[in-house]
Design a protein around this motif. Structure first.
Motif, short mmCIF file in Angstrom:
data_model
loop_
_atom_site.label_atom_id
_atom_site.label_comp_id
_atom_site.label_asym_id
_atom_site.label_seq_id
_atom_site.Cartn_x
_atom_site.Cartn_y
_atom_site.Cartn_z
N THR A 1 30.80 -4.57 20.62
CA THR A 1 31.86 -3.57 20.74
C THR A 1 31.66 -2.67 21.93
N ASP A 2 30.54 -2.81 22.62
CA ASP A 2 30.25 -1.87 23.70
C ASP A 2 31.26 -1.96 24.85
N ALA A 3 31.88 -3.13 25.00
CA ALA A 3 32.80 -3.32 26.12
C ALA A 3 34.22 -2.85 25.78
N GLY A 4 34.41 -2.28 24.60
CA GLY A 4 35.75 -1.89 24.19
C GLY A 4 36.27 -0.69 24.97
N THR A 5 37.54 -0.74 25.35
CA THR A 5 38.15 0.41 25.99
C THR A 5 39.39 0.79 25.20
N ALA A 6 39.47 2.04 24.80
CA ALA A 6 40.61 2.46 24.00
C ALA A 6 41.75 2.89 24.89
N GLY A 7 42.96 2.76 24.39
CA GLY A 7 44.14 3.17 25.12
C GLY A 7 44.29 4.68 25.07
N PRO A 8 45.32 5.22 25.74
CA PRO A 8 45.53 6.66 25.68
C PRO A 8 45.88 7.08 24.27
N GLY A 9 45.40 8.22 23.87
CA GLY A 9 45.58 8.63 22.49
C GLY A 9 44.69 7.75 21.64
N SER A 10 44.84 7.81 20.36
CA SER A 10 44.01 6.98 19.51
C SER A 10 44.76 5.71 19.12
N ALA A 11 46.04 5.63 19.54
CA ALA A 11 46.88 4.53 19.07
C ALA A 11 46.77 3.29 19.93
N GLY A 12 46.08 3.39 21.07
CA GLY A 12 46.02 2.26 21.98
C GLY A 12 45.19 1.12 21.41
N PRO A 13 45.43 -0.08 21.91
CA PRO A 13 44.64 -1.21 21.43
C PRO A 13 43.24 -1.15 22.00
N LEU A 14 42.33 -1.82 21.32
CA LEU A 14 40.94 -1.83 21.71
C LEU A 14 40.63 -3.18 22.34
N GLN A 15 39.97 -3.16 23.49
CA GLN A 15 39.61 -4.43 24.10
C GLN A 15 38.14 -4.70 23.83
N VAL A 16 37.87 -5.80 23.16
CA VAL A 16 36.51 -6.10 22.76
C VAL A 16 36.10 -7.46 23.30
N ARG A 17 34.86 -7.51 23.81
CA ARG A 17 34.34 -8.79 24.30
C ARG A 17 33.67 -9.51 23.14
N THR A 18 34.01 -10.77 22.97
CA THR A 18 33.36 -11.50 21.89
C THR A 18 32.71 -12.75 22.46
N VAL B 1 51.22 10.61 32.88
CA VAL B 1 51.76 10.27 31.56
C VAL B 1 50.68 9.65 30.66
N GLY B 2 49.44 9.64 31.15
CA GLY B 2 48.34 9.20 30.31
C GLY B 2 48.21 7.70 30.18
N LEU B 3 48.58 6.97 31.24
CA LEU B 3 48.45 5.51 31.19
C LEU B 3 47.34 5.01 32.09
N GLY B 4 46.46 5.92 32.53
CA GLY B 4 45.37 5.53 33.41
C GLY B 4 44.56 4.40 32.77
N GLY B 5 44.24 3.38 33.57
CA GLY B 5 43.49 2.24 33.05
C GLY B 5 44.39 1.08 32.67
#
Lengths: 284, 269
Positions: free
Chosen positions: A7-24, B138-142
């Motif tokens: 899970t270390d490679a995960g990047t969250a989207g803006p806010g908490s609602a963004g999808p998580l990118q996970v390396r498997t 708008v908070g879309l960085g990345g």
């Protein structure tokens, strides 16, 4: 348990609602297991079919009618040795490629010229459909009168088959352009040229690619039919020539070559498919 | 002078000069041998820097009105003046965020956001920089190189917002921009919209059917009834910034909520 999730490679989207990118990390079995099984079955099926054919041909079935894998193989070897196979295949391939390029080019260009002008399209539509519906084999005698029995006739027969499919699908792509996207460009003060180049062209690409995809096999069909009707070269000629000599081995050998060409063309279709799906529009 | 009485007909001359002036607007849609009337005799003046919310139930001609204000469609009769001149088509001074996303599916976020400037003929480098700034804003960085298909609904809204801002419009028209989003995300984006608006002097016309949203955002709420009839026109005198949780219990908020709700119900009869 060969699957491990990091899970270390995960990047969250803006806010908490963004999808998580996970390396498997997955093992070979998980990644290719299904594919490997499918291919194993395909190979097994082919071997079994050829074996059964070889065994039955002779004692049960008359090789004069059904040929045999061994007979086909010998005929192919003979043709390869004396150059017959390559000369004729090369001619057919040239006809397919030229016919495809000619038909697809003309179909795409004409579609982009006519389809955006709604009135013209509406007027021409029934005639286009009527011409499209003609079985292209039926045109062969006429084409012989017009263009002779040389390669021109086969190229044009292939081209006509391809033309309508590309033309109709591209036009459909142009007509299905989302008007909201056109409005978006108008809101940016875009010109008609902007609309054509930045919206209609990319948006209709799906239609064009569909047209190219479905028409590839028809280039093959058009060329071979042309050769079957009248010719002294090409794979279609090899079939009609062999069958006239009651040489079933030769007919089957040529059919084998044709299916190999069809499979290669199908591979090209797959490449186009991969490309098309990248252009897939939004589902809203 | 007699000329000025023509420009300002009776009943509207008293208003301070508006950015947008809508006069006796009507829009009919031909259907068979009948006309569908979406809007009738609608007039409104939007003052510069005002955050105007048009509140109405669906089918009251809100979207029709915004399409007309954006210059996308032509009115059947009446006219719209933008800064004193009749609107004859889309203008880059007016930004319009439609209800549904109209991002180009074949362009990634950056290429979508930079599009208004691209069409304007701006150089690649400066429009890229501006796009990057707006994407961060708008908070879309990345997510610069993600395609619309790969984004969630809220992220697509953010990208659309950034694209609209890239044209640097003075007036923003927003048609139920957050209607399809979940409540938390909507609150978050409402806050960001206010942040983008405050201190810029931009005029905003915001369409919604949500009373709370109207009261959280607006300087002025106009309640629309069938075919664009004005049921109520009130100034919202709640203090800014309005905290979405606290303002709901403010007695003034409750009173306004009540009167808007009554007006909406009346319109339905």
């Amino acid at each position: 348990m060969s699957a491990a999730t990091t899970t270390d490679a995960g990047t969250a989207g803006p806010g908490s609602a963004g999808p998580l990118q996970v390396r498997t990390a997955r093992g070979f079995r998980e990644k290719h297991g299904r594919r490997a099984t499918v291919w194993a079955w395909r190979a097994g099926l082919l071997v079994a079919l050829v074996a059964v054919w070889q065994v039955l041909s002779g004692p049960v079935l008359d090789p004069q009618y059904v040929s045999s894998p061994q007979g086909i193989w010998e005929r192919l070897a003979g043709w390869i040795a004396d150059g017959t196979l390559w000369t004729n295949t090369w001619i057919t391939i040239q006809e397919i490629v030229l016919g495809f390029l000619l038909g697809a080019g003309a179909g795409a260009v004409l579609a982009y010229l006519i389809a955006p002008i709604r009135v013209v399209w509406t007027i021409l539509d029934p005639y286009v459909m009527a011409l499209y519906a003609i079985p292209k084999v039926a045109l062969a005698p006429l084409f012989i009168v017009w263009f002779g029995i040389g390669t021109d006739m086969k190229v044009l027969l292939a081209a006509v088959s391809v033309f309508f499919l590309v033309f109709i699908n591209t036009a459909a792509g142009v007509h299905q352009v989302d008007s909201a996207l056109v409005d978006a460009v108008r809101l940016m003060n875009g010109s008609r040229r902007d609309v054509a180049l930045k919206v209609v062209l990319p948006a209709s690409m799906t239609g064009l690619l569909t047209g190219l995809r479905v028409s590839i096999p028809y280039a093959l069909i058009g060329a071979v039919i042309g050769e079957l009707v009248a010719s002294n070269r090409g794979l279609g000629f090899l079939i009609s020539d062999s069958s006239a000599k009651f040489d079933t081995d030769g007919v089957f050998a040529t059919l084998l070559v044709l299916s190999v060409i069809a499979m290669v063309l199908n591979g090209l279709v797959g490449l186009i498919d991969a490309r098309t799906s990248r252009w897939k529009p939004l589902d809203t | 002078m007699s000329a000025s009485t023509i420009v300002h007909p009776a009943g509207q001359g008293t208003d301070a000069d508006g950015v947008l002036e809508v006069r006796d607007l009507a829009k009919h849609f031909p259907k068979g041998d009948q006309d569908l009337v979406a809007l009738r005799e609608f007039s409104i003046t939007v003052r510069p820097g005002q955050f105007l919310v048009l509140l109405g139930r669906s089918g009251c001609g809100k979207s029709t009105l915004l399409n007309l204000m954006a210059g996308l469609t032509r009115p059947t009769s009446g006219q719209i003046l933008y800064r004193g001149t009749a609107l004859s088509g889309p203008s880059t001074e007016i930004g319009y965020l439609t209800q549904h996303d109209t991002l180009m599916p074949w362009r990634d976020v950056t290429r979508n956001v930079e599009m208004p400037r691209e069409l304007r003929g701006e150089g690649k480098r400066s429009r890229r920089e501006e796009a990057q700034r707006l994407i961060e804003l708008v908070g879309l960085g990345g997510f610069e190189h993600h395609f619309p298909r790969e984004l969630s609904g809220g992220m697509r809204r953010r990208a659309s917002l950034a694209r609209m801002l890239a044209a640097d419009p003075e007036t923003l028209l927003l048609d139920e921009p957050f209607g399809a989003l979940d409540a938390q995300l909507r609150t978050e984006l409402q806050g960001e919209l206010l942040r983008l608006w405050q201190g810029t002097g931009r005029t905003v016309v915001f369409v919604t059917h949500d009373i709370e949203e109207a009261l959280l955002l607006a300087d002025r709420v106009v309640v629309l009834g069938p075919v664009g009839s004005v049921l109520l026109d009130v100034d919202v005198d709640l203090q800014r910034p309005r905290d979405p949780d606290e303002v709901r219990v403010d007695p003034r908020f409750v009173a306004l909520h009540k009167s808007l709700s009554v007006a909406l119900k009346e319109g339905a009869r």
